[in-house]
Design an enzyme around this catalytic site. Structure first.
Site, PDB file in Angstrom:
ATOM      1  N   HIS A 105       0.818  -1.222   0.000  1.00 14.39           N
ATOM      2  CA  HIS A 105       0.000   0.000   0.000  1.00 14.39           C
ATOM      3  C   HIS A 105       0.849   1.269   0.000  1.00 14.39           C
ATOM      4  CE1 HIS A 105       0.269  -0.349   4.527  1.00 14.39           C
ATOM      5  NE2 HIS A 105       0.359   0.966   4.414  1.00 14.39           N
ATOM      6  N   ASP A 136       0.269  -7.648   1.230  1.00 20.06           N
ATOM      7  CA  ASP A 136       0.718  -6.270   1.449  1.00 20.06           C
ATOM      8  C   ASP A 136       2.244  -6.158   1.444  1.00 20.06           C
ATOM      9  OD1 ASP A 136       0.392  -3.582   1.723  1.00 20.06           O
ATOM     10  OD2 ASP A 136      -0.128  -3.615   3.856  1.00 20.06           O
ATOM     11  N   SER A 215       4.560   2.316   7.812  1.00 20.74           N
ATOM     12  CA  SER A 215       4.290   1.264   6.832  1.00 20.74           C
ATOM     13  C   SER A 215       5.562   0.744   6.194  1.00 20.74           C
ATOM     14  CB  SER A 215       3.382   1.795   5.710  1.00 20.74           C
ATOM     15  OG  SER A 215       2.056   1.828   6.114  1.00 20.74           O
TER      16      SER A 215
END
Length: 392
Positions: A105, A136, A215
């Protein structure tokens, strides 16, 4: 259809890009004096950060913005017609002597990125090798290498983790580069939904503070070994509320190896489109999943399974096979099959127990790679099937 997996909001951790500068570093002599007063636990954390920061990077995802004027002149003077503008930012870490790992993402919609190492203002060009939206994970290849040698993180084994272990997270929360947070493993074997709605299994839960910008950053154990990749938080407000999630390193290893070899993640498939669980219950099914469609010449069709159809003339609905178990593991929800497929590979054999006309029968089939149907004929029907069914 997977809303039952969680009762909270799972927040991804990429942030809009914004420029940032490194804070000034303390002098070596000052650091040495301070270290004399630190506890062994504090010294351990300091050493872990000092070593790991060399492997952690700040990632700035880029998106193309075509300048119409440049496009007009491109064909005449050979001027470039594309500009790369910052789209978002996150964290990543060195995997080997040329590759960097981050979250899917972080890179979603981007094929290029700028990568910046600790204590450096130089932004190095990197290109996307491939991603796995289901887990992911994204893999980048550094087109430009830094002056110093790359230092890959030492990888641990997430299978052997225990609740209560001390962990360390390094990332760039809210653009504050190279932030260290500490905590413990709060839980193991969690299930959360990926960005594309597919469940992710064996997720690590931690109370180490993780926020937007973390992230793709590493989760480390007390020896500084990589045990996970930070990916999401559970929060009613969008900010950290004590529950963070990381993809286990065992999963990351498998995905990265596939992307390196094939340029994509390889997922095994039954070649079946199942009816949504709520539709099956409305049709009176007490357990199992109803087969709506079969992929033409796919594993399930080759094995002789039957899909739901309408009788010619009368239009009466004839229900297909109802899958009640896979390799003797009960099936009542799509997640039950996802969980089994997660442990298997293309080429493995599975046995489906199905109910057909009230009789239980076993069907053996060989898993094949999940493929996309690129046939544009009947595309509207294809997208309708994708929206209304669970594809496995």
């Amino acid at each position: 259809m997977f809303s039952t997996w969680k009762s909270w909001t799972v927040q991804s951790l990429a942030v809009p890009w914004k420029p940032n500068s490194h804070a000034s570093q303390q002098s070596t002599s000052t650091q040495n004096n301070l270290q004399e007063s630190l506890t062994p636990e504090e010294l351990s954390a300091v050493e872990i950060f000092k070593q790991a920061r060399l492997s952690v990077v700040h990632i700035i995802a880029l998106e193309s913005a075509r300048d119409l004027l440049k496009k007009e002149w491109e064909g005449i003077f050979g001027l470039p017609g594309e500009e790369q503008n910052p789209r978002g930012a996150g964290t990543g870490f060195v995997w080997d002597n040329q590759h960097v790992v981050t979250n899917h993402h972080v890179m979603a919609g981007s094929k290029e990125a700028k990568v910046r190492f600790f204590d450096s203002t130089e932004e190095l060009e990197a290109k996307l090798v491939g991603t796995d939206p289901d887990h992911d994970i994204a893999l980048l290849r550094l087109v430009q290498l830094p002056k110093n040698d790359l230092v890959p993180l030492t990888r641990g084994i997430s299978e052997h983790l225990l609740v209560g272990q001390r962990v360390y997270a390094i990332g760039n929360p809210f653009g504050l580069e190279y932030t260290l947070t500490t905590g413990v493993i709060s839980g193991l074997g969690r299930e959360i939904a990926s960005r594309v709605g597919r469940p992710m299994f064996n997720i690590i839960q931690t109370d180490a503070a993780i926020n937007p910008g973390n992230s793709g950053g590493p989760l480390l154990d007390s020896r500084g070994k990589l045990i996970g990749v930070n990916c999401a938080i559970a929060s009613p407000s969008g900010a950290f509320a004590g529950i963070g999630f990381a993809i286990p390193v065992d999963t990351v290893k498998k995905v990265v190896e596939q992307i390196m070899q094939f340029g994509r993640a390889i997922r095994p498939s039954l070649g079946i489109f199942f009816a949504p669980e709520q539709l099956g219950r409305r049709l009176g099914l007490e357990k199992g999943l109803l087969i709506l469609y079969l992929r033409p010449n796919g594993p399930a069709e080759k094995a002789g399974l039957l899909a739901t159809k309408r009788e010619k003339g009368s239009g009466r609905l004839i229900l297909g096979d109802i899958v009640t178990s896979i390799d003797k593991r009960p099936v009542n929800r799509a997640v039950d099959i996802y969980r089994v497929l997660e442990t298997l590979n293309v080429g493995d054999e599975v046995v489906l127990e199905v109910i057909r006309d009230g009789q239980r029968i076993d069907k053996k089939l060989t898993l094949e790679e999940m493929v996309e149907d690129n046939n544009k004929q009947n595309s509207s029907d294809w997208f309708r099937r994708r929206q209304l069914t669970c594809r496995l």
